[in-house]
Design an enzyme around this catalytic site. Structure first.
Site, PDB file in Angstrom:
ATOM      1  N   LYS A   1      -0.335  38.871 -11.452  1.00  0.00           N
ATOM      2  CA  LYS A   1      -0.427  39.963 -12.446  1.00  0.00           C
ATOM      3  C   LYS A   1       0.027  41.298 -11.835  1.00  0.00           C
ATOM      4  O   LYS A   1       0.878  41.987 -12.388  1.00  0.00           O
ATOM      5  CB  LYS A   1      -1.865  40.086 -12.983  1.00  0.00           C
ATOM      6  CG  LYS A   1      -2.379  38.838 -13.679  1.00  0.00           C
ATOM      7  CD  LYS A   1      -3.777  39.015 -14.240  1.00  0.00           C
ATOM      8  CE  LYS A   1      -4.869  39.114 -13.203  1.00  0.00           C
ATOM      9  NZ  LYS A   1      -5.097  37.885 -12.399  1.00  0.00           N
TER      10      LYS A   1
ATOM     11  N   ARG B   1     -11.821  40.610 -19.444  1.00  0.00           N
ATOM     12  CA  ARG B   1     -12.140  39.394 -18.701  1.00  0.00           C
ATOM     13  C   ARG B   1     -13.233  38.581 -19.375  1.00  0.00           C
ATOM     14  O   ARG B   1     -13.605  37.522 -18.872  1.00  0.00           O
ATOM     15  CB  ARG B   1     -12.634  39.794 -17.307  1.00  0.00           C
ATOM     16  CG  ARG B   1     -11.551  39.718 -16.260  1.00  0.00           C
ATOM     17  CD  ARG B   1     -12.122  40.341 -15.012  1.00  0.00           C
ATOM     18  NE  ARG B   1     -11.683  39.671 -13.841  1.00  0.00           N
ATOM     19  CZ  ARG B   1     -10.695  40.142 -13.072  1.00  0.00           C
ATOM     20  NH1 ARG B   1     -10.049  41.217 -13.390  1.00  0.00           N
ATOM     21  NH2 ARG B   1     -10.380  39.502 -11.978  1.00  0.00           N
TER      22      ARG B   1
ATOM     23  N   ARG C   1      -2.147  36.185   0.466  1.00  0.00           N
ATOM     24  CA  ARG C   1      -2.019  37.548  -0.042  1.00  0.00           C
ATOM     25  C   ARG C   1      -2.553  38.580   0.969  1.00  0.00           C
ATOM     26  O   ARG C   1      -3.630  38.421   1.547  1.00  0.00           O
ATOM     27  CB  ARG C   1      -2.804  37.698  -1.351  1.00  0.00           C
ATOM     28  CG  ARG C   1      -2.441  39.020  -2.017  1.00  0.00           C
ATOM     29  CD  ARG C   1      -3.518  39.865  -2.582  1.00  0.00           C
ATOM     30  NE  ARG C   1      -4.703  39.235  -3.039  1.00  0.00           N
ATOM     31  CZ  ARG C   1      -5.019  39.073  -4.317  1.00  0.00           C
ATOM     32  NH1 ARG C   1      -4.206  39.458  -5.267  1.00  0.00           N
ATOM     33  NH2 ARG C   1      -6.153  38.511  -4.640  1.00  0.00           N
TER      34      ARG C   1
ATOM     35  N   ARG D   1      -7.767  41.616   1.540  1.00  0.00           N
ATOM     36  CA  ARG D   1      -8.882  42.034   0.697  1.00  0.00           C
ATOM     37  C   ARG D   1     -10.132  41.253   1.095  1.00  0.00           C
ATOM     38  O   ARG D   1     -10.056  40.060   1.367  1.00  0.00           O
ATOM     39  CB  ARG D   1      -8.546  41.737  -0.776  1.00  0.00           C
ATOM     40  CG  ARG D   1      -7.928  42.906  -1.488  1.00  0.00           C
ATOM     41  CD  ARG D   1      -7.372  42.545  -2.824  1.00  0.00           C
ATOM     42  NE  ARG D   1      -8.286  41.844  -3.732  1.00  0.00           N
ATOM     43  CZ  ARG D   1      -7.983  41.556  -4.995  1.00  0.00           C
ATOM     44  NH1 ARG D   1      -6.825  41.905  -5.491  1.00  0.00           N
ATOM     45  NH2 ARG D   1      -8.847  40.922  -5.762  1.00  0.00           N
TER      46      ARG D   1
ATOM     47  N   ARG E   1     -14.550  33.393  -7.468  1.00  0.00           N
ATOM     48  CA  ARG E   1     -13.732  34.116  -8.464  1.00  0.00           C
ATOM     49  C   ARG E   1     -13.039  33.138  -9.405  1.00  0.00           C
ATOM     50  O   ARG E   1     -12.922  33.391 -10.608  1.00  0.00           O
ATOM     51  CB  ARG E   1     -12.696  35.004  -7.741  1.00  0.00           C
ATOM     52  CG  ARG E   1     -13.333  36.229  -7.106  1.00  0.00           C
ATOM     53  CD  ARG E   1     -12.420  36.901  -6.107  1.00  0.00           C
ATOM     54  NE  ARG E   1     -11.160  37.290  -6.689  1.00  0.00           N
ATOM     55  CZ  ARG E   1     -10.022  37.423  -6.003  1.00  0.00           C
ATOM     56  NH1 ARG E   1     -10.006  37.170  -4.708  1.00  0.00           N
ATOM     57  NH2 ARG E   1      -8.931  37.804  -6.605  1.00  0.00           N
TER      58      ARG E   1
END
Ligand code: AP5
Length: 224
Positions: free
Chosen positions: A22, A97, A136, A169, A180
């Protein structure tokens, strides 16, 4: 009759599991269509970093991979929408969400004379989602931080050229990622049916390079 700038502006949601891309496709889309990006995850991390009251309230939820309570998100959204210029459209990354947030969004948009045009559902196989998330990293530099994959040598070099540092992160640790994904499945996936019923859902194949995914979204927007 000539449409007003706010009528011409487009209002989009980027929907999809953690790591589907995203935040990677948001900047090129926003640049081309003059859209204000509201990325709630990024906003919340910035609030935590600054140590604001919202950041302190949100921090434990982010750390645990849980959703931040709806009332805090609603306030954040209301504040952000205040920055929307009349000629500007909207690109929502990571919001709504939950079905509750989707209904709240309708009201928030109606309050500023806007309405959603499309919900782009980025579809990606779970194994590729995990590959993207595990590699990531975030490039932190003087401007807006951006995500990159550790295998993408070009992006890594771009970050170094900006004088940036590459960090992971906290919520990309494997156990938090699992949580998540669980939360996405239970809380966010019901939005697919919610928006399909309203005729707003636009599924897009999120496999392939960021340029290919962006092109598919552009094609979809041109046939809207
Ligand atoms: P948030 O930051 O929104 O996280 P997310 O939705 O889990 O999404 P991600 O940022 O993990 O992934 P992405 O889809 O943007 O992928 P990216 O482009 O980085 O939210 C974090 C937390 O904040 C939540 O857990 C929650 O606690 C809270 N929160 C946020 N919004 C909330 C809300 N509305 N309500 C309540 N709580 C909220 O890409 C991933 C990787 O893949 C990168 O390495 C990238 O370089 C790579 N990549 C991307 N696209 C491609 C491609 N096409 N090919 C190859 N690699 C690619």
């Amino acid at each position: 009759m000539r449409a007003s700038p706010a009528q011409q502006a487009i209002h989009l949601v980027l929907l999809g599991p953690p790591g589907c891309g995203k935040s990677t496709i948001a900047p090129p889309l926003a640049g081309r269509h003059h859209l204000l990006i509201i990325a709630t995850g990024q906003q919340l991390r910035a609030e935590v970093e600054r140590g604001t009251a919202l950041g302190r309230a949100a921090a434990p939820y982010l750390e645990g991979g849980e959703l931040v309570p709806d009332d805090l998100i609603n306030q954040l959204m209301r504040d952000q929408l205040g920055a929307l210029a009349p000629s500007q459209g909207l690109l929502l990354d990571g919001y709504p969400r939950t079905v509750w947030q989707a209904r709240a969004l309708d009201e928030l948009l109606a309050d500023v004379g806007r309405a959603l045009d499309a919900v782009i559902d980025l579809e990606l196989a779970p194994e590729e989602t995990l590959r993207r998330l595990s590699g990531r990293r975030i490039c932190e530099h003087a401007g807006e931080p951006f995500p990159l994959h550790i295998d993408d040598h070009e992006a890594v070099a771009r970050c170094h050229a900006l004088g940036g540092s590459i960090v992971q992160r906290d919520d990309d640790q494997p156990e938090v990622v699992r949580q998540r994904l669980e939360v996405y499945h239970h809380e966010t996936e019901p939005l697919i049916a919610f928006y399909r019923e309203r005729g707003l859902l636009r599924p897009v194949d999120a496999s392939g390079s960021p340029a290919e995914v962006t092109r598919r979204v552009e094609n979809m927007l041109s046939y809207r």
